[in-house]
Design an enzyme around this catalytic site. Sequence first.
Site, PDB file in Angstrom:
ATOM      1  N   ASN A 162       0.837  -1.192   0.000  1.00 54.60           N
ATOM      2  CA  ASN A 162       0.000   0.000   0.000  1.00 54.60           C
ATOM      3  C   ASN A 162       0.877   1.249   0.000  1.00 54.60           C
ATOM      4  O   ASN A 162       1.724   1.387  -0.883  1.00 54.60           O
ATOM      5  CB  ASN A 162      -1.064  -0.024   1.104  1.00 54.60           C
ATOM      6  CG  ASN A 162      -0.585  -0.219   2.519  1.00 54.60           C
ATOM      7  OD1 ASN A 162      -0.236  -1.328   2.912  1.00 54.60           O
ATOM      8  ND2 ASN A 162      -0.575   0.846   3.308  1.00 54.60           N
ATOM      9  N   ASP A 163       0.723   2.150   0.914  1.00 58.21           N
ATOM     10  CA  ASP A 163       1.267   3.503   0.832  1.00 58.21           C
ATOM     11  C   ASP A 163       2.741   3.566   0.423  1.00 58.21           C
ATOM     12  O   ASP A 163       3.584   2.861   0.993  1.00 58.21           O
ATOM     13  CB  ASP A 163       1.166   4.209   2.190  1.00 58.21           C
ATOM     14  CG  ASP A 163      -0.191   4.096   2.831  1.00 58.21           C
ATOM     15  OD1 ASP A 163      -1.043   3.377   2.302  1.00 58.21           O
ATOM     16  OD2 ASP A 163      -0.404   4.728   3.877  1.00 58.21           O
ATOM     17  N   PRO A 164       3.068   4.462  -0.521  1.00 60.76           N
ATOM     18  CA  PRO A 164       4.487   4.800  -0.733  1.00 60.76           C
ATOM     19  C   PRO A 164       4.969   5.658   0.425  1.00 60.76           C
ATOM     20  O   PRO A 164       4.318   6.643   0.798  1.00 60.76           O
ATOM     21  CB  PRO A 164       4.461   5.600  -2.047  1.00 60.76           C
ATOM     22  CG  PRO A 164       3.090   6.196  -2.098  1.00 60.76           C
ATOM     23  CD  PRO A 164       2.178   5.230  -1.406  1.00 60.76           C
ATOM     24  N   SER A 216       3.032   4.283   8.047  1.00 62.24           N
ATOM     25  CA  SER A 216       3.554   5.234   7.070  1.00 62.24           C
ATOM     26  C   SER A 216       4.281   6.425   7.692  1.00 62.24           C
ATOM     27  O   SER A 216       4.120   6.733   8.874  1.00 62.24           O
ATOM     28  CB  SER A 216       2.407   5.767   6.199  1.00 62.24           C
ATOM     29  OG  SER A 216       1.821   4.735   5.461  1.00 62.24           O
TER      30      SER A 216
END
Length: 578
Positions: free
Chosen positions: A62-64, A123
Amino acid sequence: MFFLKNCFICPFLVIIILLLFFFNGIKASHEVFRNLQSLSSTNTIKYHRTGYHFQPPKHWINDPNGPMYYNGVYHLFYQYNPKGAVWGNIVWAHSVSTDLINWVHLDHAIYPSKEFDQYGTWSGSVTILPNNIPVILYTGIIDANNTQVQNYAIPADASDPLLREWIKPDENPLIVADISINKTRFRDPTTAWLGRDGHWRMVVGSARRHRGVAILYRSRDFLKWTKAQHPLHSSSKTGNWECPDFFPVSLNHTNGLDTSVDGENVKHVLKVSLDDTRFEYYTIGTYDTKNDRYIPDHKMIDGWKGLRLDYGNFYASKTFYDPSKNRRVLWGWANESDAVPRDAIKKGWAGIQAIPRKLWLDPSGKQLVQWPVEELETLRNKKVELRNHKLNKGEIVEVEGITAAQADVEVTYSFSSLKNAEEFDPSWAHLYAKDVCAIRGSAVQGGLGPFGLLTLASENLEEYTPVFFRVFKVKNKYKVLMCSDASRSSVRNNPKMYKPSFAGFVDVDLSDKKLSLRSLIDHSVVESFGAGGKTCITSRVYPALALFSDARLLAFNNGTETITIETLNAWSMDKPDK
């Protein structure tokens, strides 16, 4: 080679899709399937995997996190489940590149191992300090109650060009939520910026009841952080803010700016990802450095009816400043929308990163503009062209000679008059663009439009994903709708598959009677850029028939106004090393 067909798709029933994302659709990164998250995949199903988008060999992403350029190397950190194809067991995976296209996967940079992150490493961002040492700021989960704190990590050896090993010092956590903060909605620290007073600042996303909050912290030494008396910005009725991003943009040029730049001829952007809608929104405004306040410009809207970086399947994005090419680069995550979790396990993978995009402020100052990074063009292979081709109502033309399932296509359309533009129904005034697209889809004949591309189309058009424009007249002005409509993208009998009509309005001057479109087509994703990147839409689609060599690409017009394809350039795209 091109050929023309004189009969367009037969009209069919238009289904109005008015789905809210928290009922069905794109899921955020925190939906938990504890019984499934550690079911590892031994094989991966290939037919919907992308050819040139970033994704690891298997499992969930998922998230960069904290992309950066450091000592000649691009680094991409991203949320990853090393044990399965659904969200869980999250680590900071780490890949490196010299061109943003060809990637080498390294060992994980951060993973749960200490008391301050034993339940999760979520994140965050990267800040490069003045001594040229990169520092990761990330959210750690410290208990089963989902209590969130902010931590940091540093390279074990900053001279290692690949930064393969990271250390989490014992001074962690750096920031613990005080009594005024919801400890389970306190995450995703931004890249820090250095103020004129020599103090560092960063923002953490949060919520206070129904109010989204960008909590501001300051530090003299990057180790001891103090919460400011007031947030950098907040907005009512927007819900929890996650993955915030705060950065400057130039009023004078398209070059990027270092995150710490402020002053004359500079505006600032605040982007937030909303838990409630699973979409991202941004505003452009002024950073009051004296009072540490961000003030959105007049007519900017926080939240649901505000500006979006991408009007499709695009979430948890993060930008970074690239000094090697003097640009700001945007990364974003495109989740799967084809199946229930057990289907993801069967497939063996879930999630991709959208193609990185250069981002800058439009000369009007009213919005951002995005365009795929120039390095992507190195993957272009066989090319076909079309020039000055007229499309009357109901006509389509096929683009032959390329791999239509893995392609890059750029088109400029023109028309001789605006007089055939349809009147915009006043009853649509309260609707989102996607709802108008669901009502007035590509099969509904119009005046000026719909015209555009049919991507990932099957032989007999049982499947296709149209990306198109439709021009409306509103009083004495014109309103341009851009759609990427997945409602006909697959004949698979899967009631859980989400096939939305994504859309956005395009703020464009039609005095030259032209509109341009670029679409990046890659098996299960169509990323489209309208009017030079003013409106961007990413769709995830899962054809059953239009696979590999059976996929087709066509240009079409279903409006009474004749459309001219002034130029169409299409390329087969090679696979990068990844």
